[in-house]
Design an enzyme around this catalytic site. Structure first.
Site, PDB file in Angstrom:
ATOM      1  CG  ASP A  11       9.412 -17.806  15.805  1.00 36.01           C
ATOM      2  OD1 ASP A  11       9.974 -16.881  15.709  1.00 36.01           O
ATOM      3  OD2 ASP A  11       8.959 -18.674  16.483  1.00 36.01           O
ATOM      4  CB  SER A  12      13.273 -19.197  14.934  1.00 31.20           C
ATOM      5  OG  SER A  12      12.727 -19.410  16.324  1.00 31.20           O
ATOM      6  CB  CYS A  74      11.097 -14.488  14.472  1.00 30.63           C
ATOM      7  SG  CYS A  74      12.687 -15.074  15.153  1.00 30.63           S
ATOM      8  CD  GLU A 152      10.908 -24.493  18.357  1.00 30.74           C
ATOM      9  OE1 GLU A 152      10.819 -25.613  17.498  1.00 30.74           O
ATOM     10  OE2 GLU A 152      10.409 -23.422  18.414  1.00 30.74           O
ATOM     11  CB  CYS A 184      12.256 -14.317  22.582  1.00 27.85           C
ATOM     12  SG  CYS A 184      12.213 -15.903  21.889  1.00 27.85           S
ATOM     13  CG  HIS A 186      10.193 -19.553  21.103  1.00 29.40           C
ATOM     14  ND1 HIS A 186      10.457 -19.196  20.145  1.00 29.40           N
ATOM     15  CD2 HIS A 186      10.241 -21.045  20.791  1.00 29.40           C
ATOM     16  CE1 HIS A 186      10.720 -19.863  19.061  1.00 29.40           C
ATOM     17  NE2 HIS A 186      10.431 -20.978  19.408  1.00 29.40           N
TER      18      HIS A 186
HETATM   19  N1  DGL Z   1      10.707 -16.526  18.561  1.00 32.33           N
HETATM   20  C1  DGL Z   1      12.078 -16.034  18.100  1.00 32.33           C
HETATM   21  C2  DGL Z   1      12.100 -14.642  18.508  1.00 32.33           C
HETATM   22  O1  DGL Z   1      11.112 -13.821  18.822  1.00 32.33           O
HETATM   23  C3  DGL Z   1      13.213 -17.071  18.813  1.00 32.33           C
HETATM   24  C4  DGL Z   1      14.390 -16.971  18.478  1.00 32.33           C
HETATM   25  C5  DGL Z   1      15.341 -18.166  18.409  1.00 32.33           C
HETATM   26  O2  DGL Z   1      14.992 -19.162  17.535  1.00 32.33           O
HETATM   27  O3  DGL Z   1      16.435 -18.219  18.817  1.00 32.33           O
HETATM   28  O4  DGL Z   1      13.236 -14.313  18.940  1.00 32.33           O
END
Ligand code: DGL
Length: 269
Positions: A11-12, A74, A152, A184, A186
């Site tokens: 993931d990011s 992600c 985060e 998302c 997160h």
């Molecule tokens: N968890 C990422 C997603 O599902 C977050 C994206 C981001 O870092 O902006 O989109």
């Protein structure tokens, strides 16, 4: 490639841990590798070519660690890079997308709200979903700048997180949304707070468990489902410094774990 090899998930940042926990639940015997690209988070405000370059570099790293399958945990990386990843890496790749289909099937008011990053909402993937289901139901799209950063930082319930969520969720309720899609990875960590703000009658849809089931199917179809009788292991890497990554990954994974530094990925410099 054998069934004993691990599964790579990325993931990011730390959001994909919400998917990893469902994978662990669904597949208790599999070894799991997780990469949090927190040094580059959020992806949501980055250009598509950078997200694509990061995704390629991370999948190359996971393949070097002998991953037998990849989960793009992600939505934003899926929107920016999934075609490229599938064309480039000949292994099963399971990816996220906002769960509009089940939301459209279950709404009673006919109005659903989608919380996601701006770049997920602007992606061709999302456009396709919107066109397919938007004629049957009203789809309210809500970009959520700032939320990824709160997760985060491990801030799941503080004042600033609550204020942002109120700003994003209340307008959806005012327009009669009875279903909120977490677009998302997160955001499932914010689900308790979203529930508090939205109240008990609103459905909150997180596709992670369905993704874990899809992964099981793909592994079974390709003969890659682990038959190991022992409990699987987890290994974690982050592109943020370990002193930043360690506490938040331990908090969200609910265990004191070790986080390794993601080796340099020069393709993206
Ligand atoms: N968890 C990422 C997603 O599902 C977050 C994206 C981001 O870092 O902006 O989109």
């Amino acid at each position: 490639m054998t069934a004993a090899n691990p599964i790579g998930v990325f993931d990011s940042g730390v959001g994909g841990l919400s998917v990893l926990r469902e994978i662990r639940r669904e597949l208790p015997g599999e070894d799991l590798l997780y990469v949090a690209d927190s040094g580059y988070a959020p992806y949501g405000d980055k250009p598509g070519h950078l997200i694509e370059a990061r995704s390629i570099a991370i999948v190359e790293f996971l393949v070097s660690q002998r991953a037998k399958a990849i989960v793009v945990a992600c939505n934003t990386a899926t929107g920016a890079a999934i075609e490229t990843l599938r064309a480039r890496f000949p292994l099963p790749i399971v990816a996220m997308e906002p769960a509009i289909k089940p939301a459209a099937a279950s709404t009673r008011s006919g109005v659903i709200g989608v919380l996601a990053t701006g770049s997920t909402l602007a992606s061709e993937n999302f456009e396709r979903l919107f066109t397919r289901f938007g004629t049957d139901v009203d789809i309210l799209i809500q970009p959520c700048p700032g939320l990824v950063e709160q997760v985060e930082a491990g801030d799941l319930s503080g004042d600033q997180t609550r204020a942002l969520l109120e700003q994003y969720v209340l307008p959806l309720l005012e327009r009669q949304a009875d279903t909120i899609v977490l677009g998302c990875t997160h955001y499932p960590f914010l689900a308790p707070l979203i529930r508090e703000i939205a109240g008990p009658s609103v459905a909150i849809i997180d596709p992670s468990a369905a993704i874990a089931r899809e992964l099981r199917r793909r592994l079974a179809d390709t003969g890659l489902l682990s038959r190991e009788p022992h409990a699987g292991t987890e290994h974690f890497w982050s592109s943020a410094t370990p002193d930043k990554a360690q506490p938040v990954i331990s908090q969200l994974w609910r265990a004191g774990i070790e986080v390794w530094s993601l080796p340099d990925t020069p393709a993206c410099r």
